[in-house]
Scaffold this active site. Structure first.
Site, PDB file in Angstrom:
ATOM      1  N   ARG A   1     -21.778  46.623 -10.185  1.00  0.00           N
ATOM      2  CA  ARG A   1     -20.910  46.005 -11.212  1.00  0.00           C
ATOM      3  C   ARG A   1     -21.409  44.594 -11.520  1.00  0.00           C
ATOM      4  NH1 ARG A   1     -17.051  48.180  -8.384  1.00  0.00           N
ATOM      5  NH2 ARG A   1     -16.652  46.254  -7.272  1.00  0.00           N
TER       6      ARG A   1
ATOM      7  N   ASP B   1     -12.599  30.619 -14.808  1.00  0.00           N
ATOM      8  CA  ASP B   1     -13.766  29.788 -14.461  1.00  0.00           C
ATOM      9  C   ASP B   1     -13.474  28.568 -13.591  1.00  0.00           C
ATOM     10  OD1 ASP B   1     -13.708  28.937 -17.973  1.00  0.00           O
ATOM     11  OD2 ASP B   1     -12.611  27.964 -16.322  1.00  0.00           O
TER      12      ASP B   1
ATOM     13  N   HIS C   1      -5.179  35.490 -15.634  1.00  0.00           N
ATOM     14  CA  HIS C   1      -6.210  36.504 -15.364  1.00  0.00           C
ATOM     15  C   HIS C   1      -6.954  36.222 -14.058  1.00  0.00           C
ATOM     16  CE1 HIS C   1      -6.275  37.271 -19.979  1.00  0.00           C
ATOM     17  NE2 HIS C   1      -5.268  37.886 -19.397  1.00  0.00           N
TER      18      HIS C   1
ATOM     19  N   CYS D   1       0.561  41.693  -1.428  1.00  0.00           N
ATOM     20  CA  CYS D   1       1.428  40.520  -1.213  1.00  0.00           C
ATOM     21  C   CYS D   1       0.992  39.319  -2.056  1.00  0.00           C
ATOM     22  CB  CYS D   1       1.449  40.150   0.272  1.00  0.00           C
ATOM     23  SG  CYS D   1      -0.095  39.437   0.865  1.00  0.00           S
TER      24      CYS D   1
ATOM     25  N   CYS E   1      -0.460  40.395   5.389  1.00  0.00           N
ATOM     26  CA  CYS E   1       0.513  41.493   5.374  1.00  0.00           C
ATOM     27  C   CYS E   1      -0.056  42.727   6.093  1.00  0.00           C
ATOM     28  CB  CYS E   1       0.937  41.841   3.960  1.00  0.00           C
ATOM     29  SG  CYS E   1      -0.303  42.711   2.977  1.00  0.00           S
TER      30      CYS E   1
ATOM     31  N   GLY F   1      -8.557  27.840 -28.294  1.00  0.00           N
ATOM     32  CA  GLY F   1      -9.710  28.694 -28.033  1.00  0.00           C
ATOM     33  C   GLY F   1      -9.358  30.094 -27.590  1.00  0.00           C
ATOM     34  N   THR F   2      -8.286  30.658 -28.159  1.00  0.00           N
ATOM     35  CA  THR F   2      -7.971  32.052 -27.854  1.00  0.00           C
ATOM     36  C   THR F   2      -7.870  32.853 -29.156  1.00  0.00           C
ATOM     37  OG1 THR F   2      -6.473  33.583 -26.733  1.00  0.00           O
ATOM     38  CG2 THR F   2      -5.450  31.637 -27.743  1.00  0.00           C
TER      39      THR F   2
ATOM     40  N   PRO G   1     -11.952  26.932 -34.230  1.00  0.00           N
ATOM     41  CA  PRO G   1     -12.757  26.846 -35.462  1.00  0.00           C
ATOM     42  C   PRO G   1     -12.495  28.042 -36.387  1.00  0.00           C
ATOM     43  CG  PRO G   1     -14.149  26.782 -33.487  1.00  0.00           C
ATOM     44  CD  PRO G   1     -12.768  27.113 -33.037  1.00  0.00           C
TER      45      PRO G   1
HETATM   46  N1  APR Z   1     -13.295  25.512 -29.419  1.00  0.00           N
HETATM   47  C1  APR Z   1     -12.144  26.214 -29.656  1.00  0.00           C
HETATM   48  N2  APR Z   1     -12.127  27.562 -29.894  1.00  0.00           N
HETATM   49  C2  APR Z   1     -13.319  28.193 -29.921  1.00  0.00           C
HETATM   50  C3  APR Z   1     -14.553  27.526 -29.702  1.00  0.00           C
HETATM   51  C4  APR Z   1     -14.507  26.118 -29.437  1.00  0.00           C
HETATM   52  N3  APR Z   1     -15.598  25.403 -29.203  1.00  0.00           N
HETATM   53  N4  APR Z   1     -15.554  28.452 -29.786  1.00  0.00           N
HETATM   54  C5  APR Z   1     -14.964  29.660 -30.055  1.00  0.00           C
HETATM   55  N5  APR Z   1     -13.625  29.501 -30.149  1.00  0.00           N
HETATM   56  C6  APR Z   1     -12.588  30.526 -30.379  1.00  0.00           C
HETATM   57  C7  APR Z   1     -13.020  31.732 -31.196  1.00  0.00           C
HETATM   58  O1  APR Z   1     -12.853  31.499 -32.581  1.00  0.00           O
HETATM   59  C8  APR Z   1     -12.047  32.810 -30.702  1.00  0.00           C
HETATM   60  O2  APR Z   1     -10.853  32.811 -31.475  1.00  0.00           O
HETATM   61  O3  APR Z   1     -12.237  31.034 -29.114  1.00  0.00           O
HETATM   62  C9  APR Z   1     -11.715  32.354 -29.275  1.00  0.00           C
HETATM   63  C10 APR Z   1     -12.280  33.212 -28.145  1.00  0.00           C
HETATM   64  O4  APR Z   1     -11.690  34.477 -28.230  1.00  0.00           O
HETATM   65  P1  APR Z   1     -12.018  35.604 -27.135  1.00  0.00           P
HETATM   66  O5  APR Z   1     -13.457  35.680 -26.914  1.00  0.00           O
HETATM   67  O6  APR Z   1     -11.312  36.826 -27.581  1.00  0.00           O
HETATM   68  O7  APR Z   1     -11.382  35.023 -25.788  1.00  0.00           O
HETATM   69  P2  APR Z   1      -9.873  35.046 -25.266  1.00  0.00           P
HETATM   70  O8  APR Z   1      -8.889  34.897 -26.366  1.00  0.00           O
HETATM   71  O9  APR Z   1      -9.799  34.091 -24.165  1.00  0.00           O
HETATM   72  O10 APR Z   1      -9.776  36.544 -24.665  1.00  0.00           O
HETATM   73  C11 APR Z   1      -8.636  36.898 -23.926  1.00  0.00           C
HETATM   74  O11 APR Z   1      -9.658  38.911 -23.178  1.00  0.00           O
HETATM   75  O12 APR Z   1     -11.550  39.916 -22.548  1.00  0.00           O
HETATM   76  C12 APR Z   1     -10.395  39.434 -22.085  1.00  0.00           C
HETATM   77  O13 APR Z   1      -9.949  38.661 -19.915  1.00  0.00           O
HETATM   78  C13 APR Z   1     -10.604  38.312 -21.081  1.00  0.00           C
HETATM   79  O14 APR Z   1      -9.279  36.313 -20.811  1.00  0.00           O
HETATM   80  C14 APR Z   1      -9.947  37.114 -21.750  1.00  0.00           C
HETATM   81  C15 APR Z   1      -8.994  37.746 -22.744  1.00  0.00           C
END
Ligand code: APR
Length: 258
Positions: A74, A115, A130, A141, A162, A200-201, A227
Site C-alpha cells: 500500500r 500532515d 481524518h 477505544c 484496552c 483550501g477545501t 483560488p
Molecule cells: N490556497 C487555498 N486553496 C487552495 C490552494 C491554495 N494555495 N491550492 C488549491 N486550493 C484549493 C482547491 O481549489 C480545492 O478547492 O484546495 C482545494 C483542495 O481540494 P481537495 O483536493 O478536494 O482537498 P480536500 O477538500 O481537503 O479533500 C477532502 O478528501 O480525499 C479526501 O481525505 C482526503 O481530507 C481529504 C478530503
C-alpha cells in the site's frame, strides 16, 4: 485604489473581529504551498492516480493480519504523497492561523489534513477529522500514540490499553467511520461557531462539508479562502479568491494594524 482582494480581506477581517466564536475548516489547499499535493482538481492525486480503493477498510476489518502484512504494497501506491509529507514544513497560511489563535481571533481549527503541519506551526486548538499521519490509534477505544516508539511485536498489533482492539495508523481510510471522539468535537465546535473560515477545501467530502452548512443554517457567517469556486461559494458572505498564504497573511496584518 483598493483591489478586489484587498477589499475582501478587509471585509473578512472585520467579520472575524466582530464574531464571538471563529472556527477554521481546513483542507488540502492550505498545505499545497508546503508542497503537499491536493487530491482533486487538475493536479490532484486522485485525478492522476484514481481514488483509493473503498474496500481497503473492509479488508482491514475482515483480515487485519493480512492487511498489516500488505502495508508495504500500500505504501508504494502512495509514495509521492508520503515523500511530500515527509519533507513538508508549515507555510504562511499555517503561521497566519497560529497568529489568529494567539490574537484571540480564532477559537478552533477543524482540519481534514493528516500532515501535522498545524501542530508544527504552533497552533493549539485542533481537531483532526481524518486523523494524523504521525500517530497510531486503537480502532476500539480510540487511544492514540506517536508512531515513533510504538512497538509492533505481533501482527495485527493489539491495543496495549484496552487489550482487545486492533491498532492501525490514525489516518482515516476511505470507507472507515470517523472516530467518535473527533466527530463529536467537530459537531461541538460547529455548534458554538458564528463564523467559519473555509480554507483550501473543495467541500465535497462528508461529514466535513456538512459543518459549514450547519453553521450557516444557525445564522453564522461563512468566509471562503480558495483560488477556485466550490459548491459552498454561494453560501459565503465573503470570498477571498486567492492562495491561503497570501489571503490569511493579509487578514492578520489588517487585524494587527487596526
Ligand atoms: N490556497 C487555498 N486553496 C487552495 C490552494 C491554495 N494555495 N491550492 C488549491 N486550493 C484549493 C482547491 O481549489 C480545492 O478547492 O484546495 C482545494 C483542495 O481540494 P481537495 O483536493 O478536494 O482537498 P480536500 O477538500 O481537503 O479533500 C477532502 O478528501 O480525499 C479526501 O481525505 C482526503 O481530507 C481529504 C478530503
Amino acid at each position: 485604489m483598493t483591489t478586489g482582494l484587498e477589499a475582501a480581506i478587509e471585509e473578512a477581517a472585520r467579520r472575524i473581529a466582530s464574531s464571538r466564536y471563529v472556527v477554521a475548516l481546513v483542507g488540502a489547499g492550505l498545505s499545497a504551498e508546503s508542497g503537499v499535493p491536493t487530491f482533486r482538481g487538475p493536479e490532484g492525486l486522485w485525478t492522476k492516480h484514481g481514488e483509493p480503493d473503498l474496500r481497503d477498510y473492509e479488508r482491514f476489518v475482515e483480515d487485519p493480519k493480512r492487511w498489516w502484512e500488505m502495508r508495504q504494497e500500500r505504501a508504494s501506491r502512495f509514495a509521492e504523497l508520503a515523500q511530500a509529507l515527509e519533507s513538508a514544513v508549515p507555510n504562511a497560511g499555517h503561521l497566519a492561523l497560529r497568529d489568529l489563535e494567539e490574537m484571540g481571533q480564532l477559537q478552533h481549527i477543524i482540519t481534514q489534513n493528516i500532515d501535522n503541519l498545524h501542530q508544527m506551526a504552533g497552533s493549539q486548538a485542533i481537531t483532526e477529522i481524518h486523523g494524523n499521519r504521525t500517530k497510531m490509534r486503537c480502532v476500539l477505544c480510540n487511544r492514540r500514540w506517536p508512531v515513533e516508539g510504538f512497538v509492533i511485536d505481533e501482527l495485527p498489533p493489539k491495543c496495549p490499553e484496552c487489550r482487545s482492539g486492533i491498532v492501525k495508523g490514525d489516518t482515516v481510510m476511505f470507507g472507515e467511520p470517523i472516530p467518535r471522539d473527533a466527530l463529536d468535537e467537530c459537531i461541538n465546535q460547529s455548534r458554538m461557531c458564528d463564523c467559519m473560515l473555509l480554507i483550501g477545501t473543495s467541500a465535497v467530502v462528508y461529514p466535513a462539508a456538512q459543518f459549514p452548512i450547519d453553521v450557516k443554517s444557525s445564522g453564522g457567517v461563512l468566509i471562503e479562502v480558495n483560488p477556485n469556486e466550490t459548491p459552498l461559494t454561494s453560501l459565503c458572505e465573503v470570498v477571498l479568491r486567492a492562495p491561503a498564504g497570501e489571503a490569511l497573511t493579509g487578514v492578520v496584518e489588517w487585524l494587527r494594524q487596526r
